[in-house]
Design a protein around this motif. Structure first.
Motif: not given
Length: 362
Positions: A41, A43-44, A46, A60, A77-78, A81, A87-88, A127
């Motif tokens: 999670n 590096c996503k 959100n 991250c 990753h990622v 999105w 995840h946004n 993704n």
């Protein structure tokens, strides 16, 4: 596992969660067993983006630092999105102006890749943007308001990090047969178009969240899909592998009966892991075999699917190669045997180990 994979031409990897890195058993076992890691999670967007003008890369970067310290390859990753879910960030989901979103997406990609730096050898750029069924192809999301957003995202990523390998990642498309064929064909056509239009794509990720009913025919259909990607010069990573007790009855408690998997179930899980690993070893464009965790102590799904919030760790889904106490399951032993029996002098391994082949754009 890591030692056995050395010289085969593929990475063996796992997703890791920064929440658990302070657990010495978790962090040390991962470093010993795997040559590659992906942040589950951290590096996503959100987890990184604060608002349209601010980002916080602390989590991250901590995962990158862990990978560096343990000489593990880092698969980031990622960046974007492609689905409409959480995840946004909320501020992205609320924005309706496509121009504002495009300007932010391009700036975010550039700033994120610059801040994280060149250590990640690969990035998932986009993704889960493709719908599972007909007739729609691209999911409705904040980013889908941007004309050609997938190609624009890849071009921005290529400009930001010219030497990184850039991937599109998705689920339910690895096998080009049966119930998976519709989405498999859609993803293939999108990737093929991205390649033809010089958008900067290098590869495709097969997530492979599957269960023990997954057939040998499906496994061979994954091989066929890898081969058609190879024909157009696209690399393949198996990115989020897990093999559960039952994937078809989401949000029920069916996998809590029985509480403990029987020998036949554990053996089938082991067969699926090892057979897919063997396919990856044999196909010249498959360069990474990664699970979306490695111990049943930590599973990302919510309680009713046997996830870590169920109060019994990974519940009865038990999808990984080590149990909740880090004991090696039959799946671990089967994967290790597959790696140990592989001929590292084979032409396919030597091809994969060629530095030119592992460059972006090759």
């Amino acid at each position: 596992m890591r030692e056995a994979a050395a010289g085969t031409g593929i990475y063996v990897g796992t997703a890791l969660n920064s929440m658990y890195l302070s657990d010495a058993t978790y962090s040390q076992t991962a470093a010993k067993e795997f040559s590659l890691m992906t942040p589950e999670n951290g590096c996503k967007m959100n987890f990184v983006a604060v608002d349209f003008t601010r980002s916080d890369y602390t989590r991250c970067k901590s995962l990158v630092d862990y990978a560096k310290k343990n000489s593990m390859a880092f698969r980031a990753h990622v960046l974007v999105w492609g689905a409409p879910d959480k995840h946004n960030p909320a501020f992205v989901r609320k924005e309706t102006n496509a121009t504002v979103l495009e300007e932010y997406m391009l700036r975010y990609i550039n700033e994120t890749m610059a801040n994280i730096g060149s250590y990640p050898f690969a990035w998932d750029v986009v993704n889960e943007a493709v719908e599972n069924n007909e007739p729609q192809t691209i999911k409705t999301s904040p980013w889908s308001a941007i004309d050609g957003f997938i190609c624009k995202a890849f071009k921005a990523a290529r400009k930001a990090q010219p030497n990184a390998q850039l991937f599109y990642n998705d689920y339910k498309h690895a096998a080009m047969a049966g119930k998976y064929k519709t989405k498999s064909d859609k993803v293939y056509e999108i990737v093929k178009t991205l390649k033809e239009n010089n958008c900067g794509i290098d590869g495709v990720g097969f997530q492979n969240h599957i269960d023990i009913s997954y057939t040998d025919e499906n496994i061979e259909a994954i091989r066929s899909n890898m081969q058609r990607y190879n024909d157009i010069g696209i690399k393949v990573h198996i990115t989020e592998m897990d093999v559960r007790c039952n994937h078809t009855v989401w949000f029920t408690d069916v996998c809590n009966v029985p509480k403990t998997w029987n020998t036949m179930m554990l053996q089938r899980q082991a067969e699926i892991y090892s057979k897919l690993l063997k396919v990856c070893l044999e196909e010249p464009n498959c360069l990474s075999f990664e699970s979306w965790a490695y111990t049943d102590a930590h599973f990302y799904l919510p309680a009713k699917t046997g996830g870590r919030r169920s109060g019994n760790r990974a519940g009865a889904q038990n999808p990984y190669i080590m149990d909740a106490h880090y004991g090696k399951k039959p799946a671990y032993d089967a994967m290790l045997a597959t790696l140990n029996s592989w001929d590292k002098s084979s032409s396919v391994s030597q091809y994969k180990l060629n530095p030119f082949f592992n460059k972006s754009g090759s």
